[in-house]
Write an enzyme that holds these catalytic residues in place. Sequence first.
Site, PDB file in Angstrom:
ATOM      1  N   HIS A 132       0.833  -1.202   0.000  1.00 45.93           N
ATOM      2  CA  HIS A 132       0.000   0.000   0.000  1.00 45.93           C
ATOM      3  C   HIS A 132       0.870   1.255   0.000  1.00 45.93           C
ATOM      4  O   HIS A 132       0.622   2.200  -0.762  1.00 45.93           O
ATOM      5  CB  HIS A 132      -0.913  -0.019   1.226  1.00 45.93           C
ATOM      6  CG  HIS A 132      -1.664   1.254   1.468  1.00 45.93           C
ATOM      7  ND1 HIS A 132      -2.976   1.431   1.102  1.00 45.93           N
ATOM      8  CD2 HIS A 132      -1.278   2.427   2.061  1.00 45.93           C
ATOM      9  CE1 HIS A 132      -3.370   2.644   1.446  1.00 45.93           C
ATOM     10  NE2 HIS A 132      -2.358   3.271   2.023  1.00 45.93           N
ATOM     11  N   GLU A 133       1.893   1.272   0.857  1.00 43.22           N
ATOM     12  CA  GLU A 133       2.757   2.453   0.939  1.00 43.22           C
ATOM     13  C   GLU A 133       3.601   2.624  -0.331  1.00 43.22           C
ATOM     14  O   GLU A 133       3.814   3.748  -0.792  1.00 43.22           O
ATOM     15  CB  GLU A 133       3.652   2.361   2.177  1.00 43.22           C
ATOM     16  CG  GLU A 133       2.907   2.297   3.500  1.00 43.22           C
ATOM     17  CD  GLU A 133       1.896   3.423   3.674  1.00 43.22           C
ATOM     18  OE1 GLU A 133       2.076   4.503   3.073  1.00 43.22           O
ATOM     19  OE2 GLU A 133       0.912   3.233   4.401  1.00 43.22           O
ATOM     20  N   HIS A 158       1.575   4.374  -2.890  1.00 43.40           N
ATOM     21  CA  HIS A 158       1.573   5.831  -2.765  1.00 43.40           C
ATOM     22  C   HIS A 158       2.787   6.446  -3.462  1.00 43.40           C
ATOM     23  O   HIS A 158       2.680   7.482  -4.127  1.00 43.40           O
ATOM     24  CB  HIS A 158       1.588   6.230  -1.286  1.00 43.40           C
ATOM     25  CG  HIS A 158       0.254   6.161  -0.620  1.00 43.40           C
ATOM     26  ND1 HIS A 158      -0.886   6.713  -1.163  1.00 43.40           N
ATOM     27  CD2 HIS A 158      -0.124   5.616   0.570  1.00 43.40           C
ATOM     28  CE1 HIS A 158      -1.904   6.515  -0.346  1.00 43.40           C
ATOM     29  NE2 HIS A 158      -1.472   5.842   0.707  1.00 43.40           N
ATOM     30  N   GLU A 162      -6.338   7.037  -0.839  1.00 43.23           N
ATOM     31  CA  GLU A 162      -6.279   5.822  -0.026  1.00 43.23           C
ATOM     32  C   GLU A 162      -6.944   4.652  -0.750  1.00 43.23           C
ATOM     33  O   GLU A 162      -6.433   3.531  -0.739  1.00 43.23           O
ATOM     34  CB  GLU A 162      -6.943   6.051   1.335  1.00 43.23           C
ATOM     35  CG  GLU A 162      -6.177   6.965   2.262  1.00 43.23           C
ATOM     36  CD  GLU A 162      -4.774   6.466   2.562  1.00 43.23           C
ATOM     37  OE1 GLU A 162      -4.540   5.236   2.588  1.00 43.23           O
ATOM     38  OE2 GLU A 162      -3.885   7.318   2.750  1.00 43.23           O
TER      39      GLU A 162
END
Length: 288
Positions: free
Chosen positions: A130-131, A134, A207
């Site tokens: 997930h990070e 980003h 998100e």
Amino acid sequence: MNTLKTTVLLAALTGLLMAVGAFFGGTQGMMFMFVISILMNFGSYWFSDKIVLKMYGAQEITPQDAPDLVRMVSGLAQKAKMPMPKVYIINTEVPNAFATGRDPEHGVVAVTTGIMRALNYEELEGVVAHELAHIKNRDTLISTIVASIAGVIAMIGSIAQWSAIFGLGRGDDEEGGIGGIVEFVFLVVVAPLTATLIQLGVSRSREYMADQTGGTMSGNPLALASALQKIEYYAKHRVMPSATPATSHLFIINPLSGAGGMLVSLFSTHPSTTDRVAKLEAQAKKMR
């Protein structure tokens, strides 16, 4: 698109600081704050990530410090065909994580010691993915700049409140009148609310996108969904030390989730975890 957003945010910061300078010091104050804004814009672009990392006491690690974590980050980065980011650890028992850096070549993934203990390997891999999403989606620059702007606006609101107590403001000889009252209300109420709305607009949509990209990258959306539920549980029962509203949107789950009631939930920088989990479950079904 992110380049345009970054430019608009930096311009907004410049305009806001000049307005504050005019309120407290007239024309001279406005020019002084213009110079300050140029310096802040430069700092926000080049150093905002370092400021956030230092704020949370994050320490860079090597493969010798945490071999499994570094190997996990490296493997996912290779799978996503992106540069290997630096890896940082925040020494707190509250599970959470965030990414920063002005571009993929300067990406940083930061995780807490608590998240490494609370999650199993697959769940932690989902969080790291997930990070990395980003960073790959180039969310990190705009997120750290928003953190800087939100911090400045919060500081301005505080200055305005203290100025009211001590009778400061209006550096020119003219009387403030209704215009002065309106400007004061703007500084104390509207400006901080605007900062929150900016965070909401930037954060919630990114998100969802990072969840989807992270689920694809790790190949296990359900593990990420499980991780989100665990992190939210801890966030609701323990507030992360040093966590601030200005930087809360950086984290995978709002670290201030347990610091307030319904109003805080309404203005949360993150979408509902229930909605995020539902989207990840739907993604998992499509991948079967």
